[in-house]
Design a protein around this motif. Structure first.
Motif, PDB file in Angstrom:
ATOM      1  N   TYR A 112      -5.926  -9.654   1.805  1.00  0.00           N
ATOM      2  CA  TYR A 112      -5.690  -8.302   2.299  1.00  0.00           C
ATOM      3  C   TYR A 112      -4.194  -7.988   2.287  1.00  0.00           C
ATOM      4  CZ  TYR A 112      -7.006  -4.062   4.810  1.00  0.00           C
ATOM      5  OH  TYR A 112      -7.245  -2.758   5.152  1.00  0.00           O
ATOM      6  N   ARG A 113      -3.396  -8.943   2.740  1.00  0.00           N
ATOM      7  CA  ARG A 113      -1.940  -8.748   2.731  1.00  0.00           C
ATOM      8  C   ARG A 113      -1.432  -8.550   1.308  1.00  0.00           C
ATOM      9  NH1 ARG A 113       1.605 -13.407   5.473  1.00  0.00           N
ATOM     10  NH2 ARG A 113       0.522 -14.616   3.870  1.00  0.00           N
ATOM     11  N   ARG A 114      -1.990  -9.296   0.366  1.00  0.00           N
ATOM     12  CA  ARG A 114      -1.573  -9.189  -1.035  1.00  0.00           C
ATOM     13  C   ARG A 114      -1.962  -7.835  -1.625  1.00  0.00           C
ATOM     14  NH1 ARG A 114      -3.181 -13.948  -2.314  1.00  0.00           N
ATOM     15  NH2 ARG A 114      -5.306 -13.411  -2.906  1.00  0.00           N
ATOM     16  N   ASN A 115      -3.065  -7.271  -1.156  1.00  0.00           N
ATOM     17  CA  ASN A 115      -3.570  -6.002  -1.694  1.00  0.00           C
ATOM     18  C   ASN A 115      -3.414  -4.844  -0.709  1.00  0.00           C
ATOM     19  OD1 ASN A 115      -5.011  -6.766  -4.375  1.00  0.00           O
ATOM     20  ND2 ASN A 115      -5.714  -8.334  -2.934  1.00  0.00           N
ATOM     21  N   ALA A 116      -2.504  -4.980   0.237  1.00  0.00           N
ATOM     22  CA  ALA A 116      -2.404  -4.013   1.330  1.00  0.00           C
ATOM     23  C   ALA A 116      -2.130  -2.590   0.847  1.00  0.00           C
ATOM     24  CB  ALA A 116      -1.319  -4.447   2.311  1.00  0.00           C
ATOM     25  N   LYS A 117      -1.262  -2.433  -0.132  1.00  0.00           N
ATOM     26  CA  LYS A 117      -0.956  -1.080  -0.605  1.00  0.00           C
ATOM     27  C   LYS A 117      -2.189  -0.413  -1.200  1.00  0.00           C
ATOM     28  CE  LYS A 117       3.991  -1.613  -1.493  1.00  0.00           C
ATOM     29  NZ  LYS A 117       5.080  -1.548  -2.510  1.00  0.00           N
ATOM     30  N   ALA A 183      -4.320  -2.559  10.431  1.00  0.00           N
ATOM     31  CA  ALA A 183      -3.244  -2.228  11.368  1.00  0.00           C
ATOM     32  C   ALA A 183      -1.979  -3.017  11.066  1.00  0.00           C
ATOM     33  CB  ALA A 183      -3.702  -2.493  12.800  1.00  0.00           C
ATOM     34  N   VAL A 184      -2.144  -4.299  10.775  1.00  0.00           N
ATOM     35  CA  VAL A 184      -0.981  -5.164  10.577  1.00  0.00           C
ATOM     36  C   VAL A 184      -0.368  -4.980   9.195  1.00  0.00           C
ATOM     37  CG1 VAL A 184      -0.231  -7.577  10.415  1.00  0.00           C
ATOM     38  CG2 VAL A 184      -1.794  -6.874  12.235  1.00  0.00           C
ATOM     39  N   PHE A 185      -1.198  -4.968   8.145  1.00  0.00           N
ATOM     40  CA  PHE A 185      -0.673  -5.016   6.787  1.00  0.00           C
ATOM     41  C   PHE A 185      -0.501  -3.649   6.130  1.00  0.00           C
ATOM     42  CE2 PHE A 185      -3.060  -9.169   7.123  1.00  0.00           C
ATOM     43  CZ  PHE A 185      -1.928  -9.918   7.375  1.00  0.00           C
ATOM     44  N   VAL A 186      -1.204  -2.643   6.609  1.00  0.00           N
ATOM     45  CA  VAL A 186      -1.071  -1.302   6.037  1.00  0.00           C
ATOM     46  C   VAL A 186      -0.255  -0.404   6.952  1.00  0.00           C
ATOM     47  CG1 VAL A 186      -2.288   0.746   5.207  1.00  0.00           C
ATOM     48  CG2 VAL A 186      -3.246  -1.522   4.769  1.00  0.00           C
ATOM     49  N   TYR A 197       3.626  -9.662  13.590  1.00  0.00           N
ATOM     50  CA  TYR A 197       2.692 -10.712  13.982  1.00  0.00           C
ATOM     51  C   TYR A 197       2.934 -11.962  13.144  1.00  0.00           C
ATOM     52  CZ  TYR A 197      -0.177  -7.495  16.747  1.00  0.00           C
ATOM     53  OH  TYR A 197      -0.634  -6.627  17.699  1.00  0.00           O
ATOM     54  N   ASP A 198       2.867 -13.115  13.795  1.00  0.00           N
ATOM     55  CA  ASP A 198       2.890 -14.377  13.069  1.00  0.00           C
ATOM     56  C   ASP A 198       1.540 -14.539  12.376  1.00  0.00           C
ATOM     57  OD1 ASP A 198       4.065 -17.239  12.655  1.00  0.00           O
ATOM     58  OD2 ASP A 198       2.030 -17.556  13.434  1.00  0.00           O
ATOM     59  N   PHE A 199       1.564 -14.832  11.078  1.00  0.00           N
ATOM     60  CA  PHE A 199       0.323 -14.864  10.311  1.00  0.00           C
ATOM     61  C   PHE A 199      -0.658 -15.910  10.845  1.00  0.00           C
ATOM     62  CE2 PHE A 199      -2.365 -16.279   6.790  1.00  0.00           C
ATOM     63  CZ  PHE A 199      -2.917 -15.070   6.399  1.00  0.00           C
ATOM     64  N   GLU A 200      -0.175 -17.122  11.099  1.00  0.00           N
ATOM     65  CA  GLU A 200      -1.075 -18.174  11.586  1.00  0.00           C
ATOM     66  C   GLU A 200      -1.628 -17.841  12.968  1.00  0.00           C
ATOM     67  OE1 GLU A 200      -2.403 -20.760  10.030  1.00  0.00           O
ATOM     68  OE2 GLU A 200      -1.441 -19.943   8.234  1.00  0.00           O
ATOM     69  N   GLU A 201      -0.831 -17.178  13.786  1.00  0.00           N
ATOM     70  CA  GLU A 201      -1.327 -16.754  15.097  1.00  0.00           C
ATOM     71  C   GLU A 201      -2.414 -15.696  14.933  1.00  0.00           C
ATOM     72  OE1 GLU A 201      -1.442 -16.617  19.370  1.00  0.00           O
ATOM     73  OE2 GLU A 201      -0.706 -18.083  17.898  1.00  0.00           O
ATOM     74  N   LEU A 202      -2.236 -14.823  13.952  1.00  0.00           N
ATOM     75  CA  LEU A 202      -3.236 -13.803  13.677  1.00  0.00           C
ATOM     76  C   LEU A 202      -4.559 -14.454  13.264  1.00  0.00           C
ATOM     77  CD1 LEU A 202      -3.759 -10.721  13.348  1.00  0.00           C
ATOM     78  CD2 LEU A 202      -3.019 -10.971  10.967  1.00  0.00           C
TER      79      LEU A 202
END
Length: 220
Positions: A112-117, A183-186, A197-202
């Motif tokens: 999701y982070r890689r494809n957020a846009k 919410a986080v990546f977009v 947000y820390d990714f591993e914590e997420l």
């Protein structure tokens, strides 16, 4: 848990290219379209910019696609393939279901982070194009249905709460993960103090909430 669906709107009705040159040209157009869509947005993207980015003649575009909508659908399809990953449905009797859940959430959030846009663009286009709205809804429903099957399997193995409805639980928990990813990546929403947000914590929090809701066994 992540989602997947092989259906995309406005897919090309043309036969796929069979020559290596044709395959490379089509792939170059799709890759170029992704660059242009992510850079300029869907509404401002122009076909001439896509062909320029792909270093091909403007007329070449129509050998493979008929419109901006069609190539955007192809870009979304490419993103979907990238976001496919193992889910709860692959749990077997010898697997640790919590570890599988955690790995699936991590894979989904990474993709999701890689494809957020693109995910953000899909949401925008879905508000103005009913066909993409149907695609988005179908994608979400496939996500929910797959995770519901996984929950039902874990219930059959007496691992999670047997009294909850799998589909309702999946709809709630799947929505939690996808909404948080958006919410986080977009949207770029951060923590209470404004930091990222820390990714591993997420991954940890979403997995723990999912597991607690289903009443996974205490991991000790």
């Amino acid at each position: 848990m992540g989602d997947r669906d092989d259906r995309t709107p406005s897919t090309s009705r043309r036969e796929p290219p069979v020559t290596m040159r044709g395959i490379r040209t089509r792939a170059a157009l799709v890759a170029a379209a992704r660059v242009v869509f992510e850079r300029d947005g869907y509404l401002d993207a122009r076909l001439t910019d896509i062909t320029k980015e792909a270093a091909c003649a403007a007329g070449t575009f129509y050998t493979y696609f008929s419109s901006k909508e069609e190539i955007f659908a192809a870009v979304l399809h490419e993103a979907q393939q990238d976001m496919m990953h193992p889910g709860m449905g692959r749990v077997s009797g010898t697997d640790d279901p919590y570890a599988v859940l955690e790995a699936s959430n991590r894979a989904y959030l990474t993709a999701y982070r890689r494809n957020a846009k693109l995910m953000g663009l899909m949401e925008q286009v879905a508000h103005i194009d009913p066909e993409f709205q149907r695609f988005r809804n179908a994608r979400a429903e496939a996500f929910v249905a797959r995770n519901a099957r996984g929950i039902a399997e874990l219930q059959e193995r007496s691992i999670v709460d047997p009294e909850i409805d799998p589909m309702m639980a999946s709809r709630a928990l799947s929505g939690m993960v996808s909404r948080m990813a958006y919410a986080v990546f977009v949207s770029g929403e951060g923590t209470a103090d404004g930091s990222e947000y820390d990714f591993e914590e997420l991954v940890f929090v979403l997995t723990r909430l999912w597991a607690n809701a289903l009443r996974f066994p205490d991991r000790g």
